[in-house]
Scaffold this motif. Structure first.
Motif, mmCIF file in Angstrom:
data_model
loop_
_atom_site.group_PDB
_atom_site.id
_atom_site.type_symbol
_atom_site.label_atom_id
_atom_site.label_comp_id
_atom_site.label_asym_id
_atom_site.label_seq_id
_atom_site.Cartn_x
_atom_site.Cartn_y
_atom_site.Cartn_z
ATOM 1 N N TYR A 121 0.928 -1.129 0.029
ATOM 2 C CA TYR A 121 0.079 0.014 -0.081
ATOM 3 C C TYR A 121 0.885 1.330 -0.106
ATOM 4 C CZ TYR A 121 -3.789 -3.090 0.846
ATOM 5 O OH TYR A 121 -4.740 -3.997 0.847
ATOM 6 N N GLU A 122 0.955 2.032 -1.220
ATOM 7 C CA GLU A 122 1.528 3.273 -1.181
ATOM 8 C C GLU A 122 1.202 4.240 -0.271
ATOM 9 O OE1 GLU A 122 2.132 4.726 -5.326
ATOM 10 O OE2 GLU A 122 3.563 5.912 -4.570
ATOM 11 N N ARG A 123 1.837 4.570 0.626
ATOM 12 C CA ARG A 123 1.740 5.686 1.380
ATOM 13 C C ARG A 123 0.073 5.717 2.238
ATOM 14 N NH1 ARG A 123 3.924 9.406 -2.689
ATOM 15 N NH2 ARG A 123 3.165 11.501 -1.565
ATOM 16 N N LEU A 124 -0.315 4.598 2.832
ATOM 17 C CA LEU A 124 -1.688 4.378 3.054
ATOM 18 C C LEU A 124 -2.099 5.423 4.071
ATOM 19 C CD1 LEU A 124 -3.314 1.471 3.967
ATOM 20 C CD2 LEU A 124 -2.107 2.026 6.043
ATOM 21 N N GLU A 125 -1.206 5.863 4.972
ATOM 22 C CA GLU A 125 -1.812 6.635 6.155
ATOM 23 C C GLU A 125 -2.141 8.056 5.467
ATOM 24 O OE1 GLU A 125 1.186 5.369 6.145
ATOM 25 O OE2 GLU A 125 2.709 6.622 6.631
ATOM 26 N N GLU A 126 -1.270 8.349 4.416
ATOM 27 C CA GLU A 126 -1.367 9.656 3.666
ATOM 28 C C GLU A 126 -2.728 9.761 3.107
ATOM 29 O OE1 GLU A 126 2.329 10.916 1.903
ATOM 30 O OE2 GLU A 126 0.919 11.883 0.424
ATOM 31 N N LYS A 127 -2.952 8.715 2.360
ATOM 32 C CA LYS A 127 -4.245 8.537 1.520
ATOM 33 C C LYS A 127 -5.307 8.635 2.498
ATOM 34 C CE LYS A 127 -2.445 6.300 -2.479
ATOM 35 N NZ LYS A 127 -2.392 5.137 -3.618
ATOM 36 N N LEU A 128 -5.354 7.743 3.505
ATOM 37 C CA LEU A 128 -6.244 7.603 4.183
ATOM 38 C C LEU A 128 -6.856 9.004 5.104
ATOM 39 C CD1 LEU A 128 -6.568 3.863 5.508
ATOM 40 C CD2 LEU A 128 -8.194 5.026 3.958
ATOM 41 N N SER A 129 -5.743 9.507 5.603
ATOM 42 C CA SER A 129 -5.987 10.926 6.269
ATOM 43 C C SER A 129 -6.754 11.860 5.259
ATOM 44 C CB SER A 129 -4.581 11.636 6.597
ATOM 45 O OG SER A 129 -3.700 10.679 7.267
ATOM 46 N N ALA A 130 -6.084 12.018 4.086
ATOM 47 C CA ALA A 130 -6.803 12.674 3.151
ATOM 48 C C ALA A 130 -8.238 12.690 3.074
ATOM 49 C CB ALA A 130 -6.064 12.749 1.682
ATOM 50 N N VAL A 131 -8.806 11.628 3.238
ATOM 51 C CA VAL A 131 -10.382 11.525 3.324
ATOM 52 C C VAL A 131 -11.086 11.381 4.414
ATOM 53 C CG1 VAL A 131 -10.386 10.375 0.902
ATOM 54 C CG2 VAL A 131 -10.101 8.862 3.027
ATOM 55 N N GLY A 132 -10.265 11.790 5.577
ATOM 56 C CA GLY A 132 -10.692 12.111 7.162
ATOM 57 C C GLY A 132 -10.533 10.934 8.007
ATOM 58 N N ALA A 133 -9.712 9.977 7.752
ATOM 59 C CA ALA A 133 -9.279 8.796 8.800
ATOM 60 C C ALA A 133 -8.326 9.696 9.654
ATOM 61 C CB ALA A 133 -8.915 7.787 8.271
ATOM 62 N N ASP A 134 -8.520 9.404 11.285
ATOM 63 C CA ASP A 134 -7.531 9.712 12.120
ATOM 64 C C ASP A 134 -6.629 8.616 12.196
ATOM 65 O OD1 ASP A 134 -6.376 10.698 14.285
ATOM 66 O OD2 ASP A 134 -7.946 10.902 15.618
ATOM 67 N N ILE A 135 -5.501 8.878 11.525
ATOM 68 C CA ILE A 135 -4.508 7.836 11.300
ATOM 69 C C ILE A 135 -3.200 8.501 11.169
ATOM 70 C CG2 ILE A 135 -5.005 7.474 8.680
ATOM 71 C CD1 ILE A 135 -4.334 4.595 8.764
ATOM 72 N N GLU A 136 -2.055 7.807 11.677
ATOM 73 C CA GLU A 136 -0.861 8.339 11.900
ATOM 74 C C GLU A 136 0.171 6.932 11.813
ATOM 75 O OE1 GLU A 136 0.411 10.702 15.059
ATOM 76 O OE2 GLU A 136 -0.996 9.736 16.222
ATOM 77 N N ARG A 137 1.425 7.369 11.433
ATOM 78 C CA ARG A 137 2.301 6.410 11.553
ATOM 79 C C ARG A 137 3.427 6.493 12.736
ATOM 80 N NH1 ARG A 137 5.726 3.124 7.828
ATOM 81 N NH2 ARG A 137 3.892 3.279 6.307
ATOM 82 N N ALA A 138 3.656 5.831 13.485
ATOM 83 C CA ALA A 138 4.504 6.187 14.558
ATOM 84 C C ALA A 138 5.734 5.308 14.787
ATOM 85 C CB ALA A 138 3.808 6.077 16.065
ATOM 86 N N GLY A 139 6.899 5.830 15.068
ATOM 87 C CA GLY A 139 8.184 5.125 15.246
ATOM 88 C C GLY A 139 8.008 4.397 16.603
ATOM 89 N N ASP A 140 9.160 3.990 16.873
ATOM 90 C CA ASP A 140 9.312 3.241 18.300
ATOM 91 C C ASP A 140 9.038 4.055 19.294
ATOM 92 O OD1 ASP A 140 9.343 0.407 18.302
ATOM 93 O OD2 ASP A 140 11.379 0.362 17.854
#
Ligand SMILES: CC(=O)N[C@H]1[C@@H](OP(=O)(O)OP(=O)(O)OC[C@H]2O[C@@H](n3ccc(=O)[nH]c3=O)[C@H](O)[C@@H]2O)O[C@H](CO)[C@@H](O)[C@@H]1O
Ligand SMILES: C=C(OP(=O)(O)O)C(=O)O
Length: 427
Positions: free
Chosen positions: A407-426
């Motif tokens: 999935y190419e840049r999943l969190e970016e695509k889903l945030s752009a349509v309103g999801a509250d999603i982010e990538r976090a490191g350790d």
């Protein structure tokens, strides 16, 4: 290791650009081994698997050059030049990470007269043998030896003669391998009961653009007249029907409404039929699919099958979507024996799923709750993202590298349509 954090409850709405298809990209890239001229692939998704395949091609002596794409763009243009091959061996440490590496076997033996590729072994979704790849290559004249965990294919006299093969069951990967080998054979090959997946049509169209002669593209009988040489070409990777279907399920579970930009109905009929039966409105307009979901979905009975049937690569995402449907759904997985690794994780979020052999009964619940979860394969990971989008509270999905394979840049695509999603490191 990265994690994805989702706080559920937002309805998805807006435009979702669909990237080039992973499963097409990974069979188009090895086509570059069939010619000493450059193959330029446009719309290649930015995925870990594409990078790994590029490294494998580099190890074989091909150069890979990424051309002028901006970081904010989805997709890339890659030119692969296999002027001279420096090796014909795909080693275990690459094949074990990426099963699609087996797809260099056919092109290498066709072009160089020999190929040595590590046997891939099993993986999280089950036993994935390659006996049919080997039988099909043998049928068009390759000699096959197995030793020390490797398969060695040789073309007697340096060139495959061509031949006929009827697959006993449909295999996508084996069809791809034998087609890529047959295009450079001395004679004609007829492949019966070939897989008809859209990614195979994409492969054949690219090979034709490189000078191959293939009749019956998109049917179960492929007739391939071998050529003395192929030439370079520029080819655009087809849109990813599985990524599109995944985002359709994501929108549907939230009762949302999204435009899947760049995909049409044609390659997605079984997915779309399932969505419609569950109560989702799906329409094609101006090169996009518009997906509009009701507040509550209805249940489904689905069984995975080779194309044009319902794709095994969509089973986990549909299962996640159906955990919140009104009623009981019955899903049967016929392609892989162990493709229910997401079930215990979905259950931890409150889903009611009972598995018996290859069949899963999914009884819709009123709510899911967020939890730390992790999956062992790509589509299973996506099913957890889908569940997380509606779960109460926070869902933390581990082993994000599975998602980055497909999935190419999943969190970016889903945030752009309103999801509250982010990538976090350790943390
Ligand atoms: C028909 C089908 O849906 N294939 C899926 C399969 O392709 P992939 O190419 O990985 O797998 P195949 O299509 O080859 O496998 C289909 C079936 O044939 C069996 N088999 C395969 C090769 C072989 O040499 N011997 C053998 O017995 C497999 O175990 C499986 O039960 O997984 C991919 C990744 O999830 C999906 O994108 C494909 O849609
Ligand atoms: C399982 C998948 O891919 P791979 O065959 O590359 O593991 C998939 O695309 O769902």
């Amino acid at each position: 290791m990265d994690r994805i954090l989702i706080r559920g409850g937002n309805r998805l709405s807006g435009r979702l650009p669909i990237s080039g298809a992973k499963n097409a990209a990974l069979t188009l890239m090895p086509c570059a081994l069939l010619t000493d001229e450059p193959l330029t692939l446009r719309n290649l998704p930015r995925l870990a698997d594409v990078d790994s395949f590029g490294h494998l091609l580099n190890q074989l002596g091909a150069s890979t050059q990424i051309e002028g794409s901006r970081p904010e763009d989805f997709g890339r243009v890659m030119t692969i030049r296999a002027g001279k091959l420096s090796s014909t061996e795909a080693p275990y440490d690459i094949v074990r990470k990426m099963r699609a590496s087996i797809l260099v076997l056919g092109p290498l033996v066709a072009r160089a007269g020999e190929a040595t590729v590590s046997l891939p072994g099993g993986c999280a979704i089950g036993n994935r043998p390659i006996d049919l790849h080997l039988k099909a290559l043998e049928a068009i004249g390759a000699e096959i030896e197995l030793a020390a965990g490797y398969v060695k294919a040789t073309a007697p006299g340096g060139r495959l003669p061509g031949g006929n093969y009827t697959f006993p069951i449909v295999s996508v990967g084996a069809t791809e391998n034998v087609v890529m080998a047959a295009v450079l054979a001395r004679g004609t090959s007829v492949i019966e009961n070939a897989a008809r997946e859209p990614e195979i049509v994409d492969l054949c169209n690219c090979l034709v653009a490189m000078g191959a002669k293939i009749d019956g593209i998109g049917t179960e009988t492929l007739t391939i007249e071998g050529r003395d040489r192929l030439h370079g070409a520029t080819y655009a990777v087809m849109p990813d029907r599985i990524e599109a279907g995944s985002y359709a399920c994501a929108a549907a579970i939230t009762g949302g409404s999204v435009e899947l930009v760049g995909v049409g109905m044609d390659n997605m009929r079984a997915t779309v039929a399932g969505l419609i039966e569950a109560g989702v409105k799906v329409e094609e307009r101006g090169g996009s699919l518009f997906v509009d979901a009701p507040d509550r979905l209805g249940p489904l009975t689905l069984s995975t099958a080779p194309f044009p049937g319902f794709a095994t690569d969509m089973q986990a995402q549909f299962m996640a979507m159906l955990t919140m449907a009104d009623g009981a759904s019955v899903l049967t997985e016929t392609i892989f024996e162990n493709r229910y690794m997401h079930v215990p994780e979905l259950a931890r979020m409150g889903a009611d799923i009972q598995v018996s052999g290859r069949t899963a009964i999914v009884r819709g619940v009123q709510r899911l709750t967020g939890a730390p979860v992790m999956a062992t394969d790509l589509r299973a990971s996506m099913s957890l993202i889908i569940a997380g989008l509606v779960a109460d509270g926070e869902t933390e999905v581990g082993r994000v590298y599975h998602l980055d394979r497909g999935y190419e840049r999943l969190e970016e695509k889903l945030s752009a349509v309103g999801a509250d999603i982010e990538r976090a490191g350790d943390g």
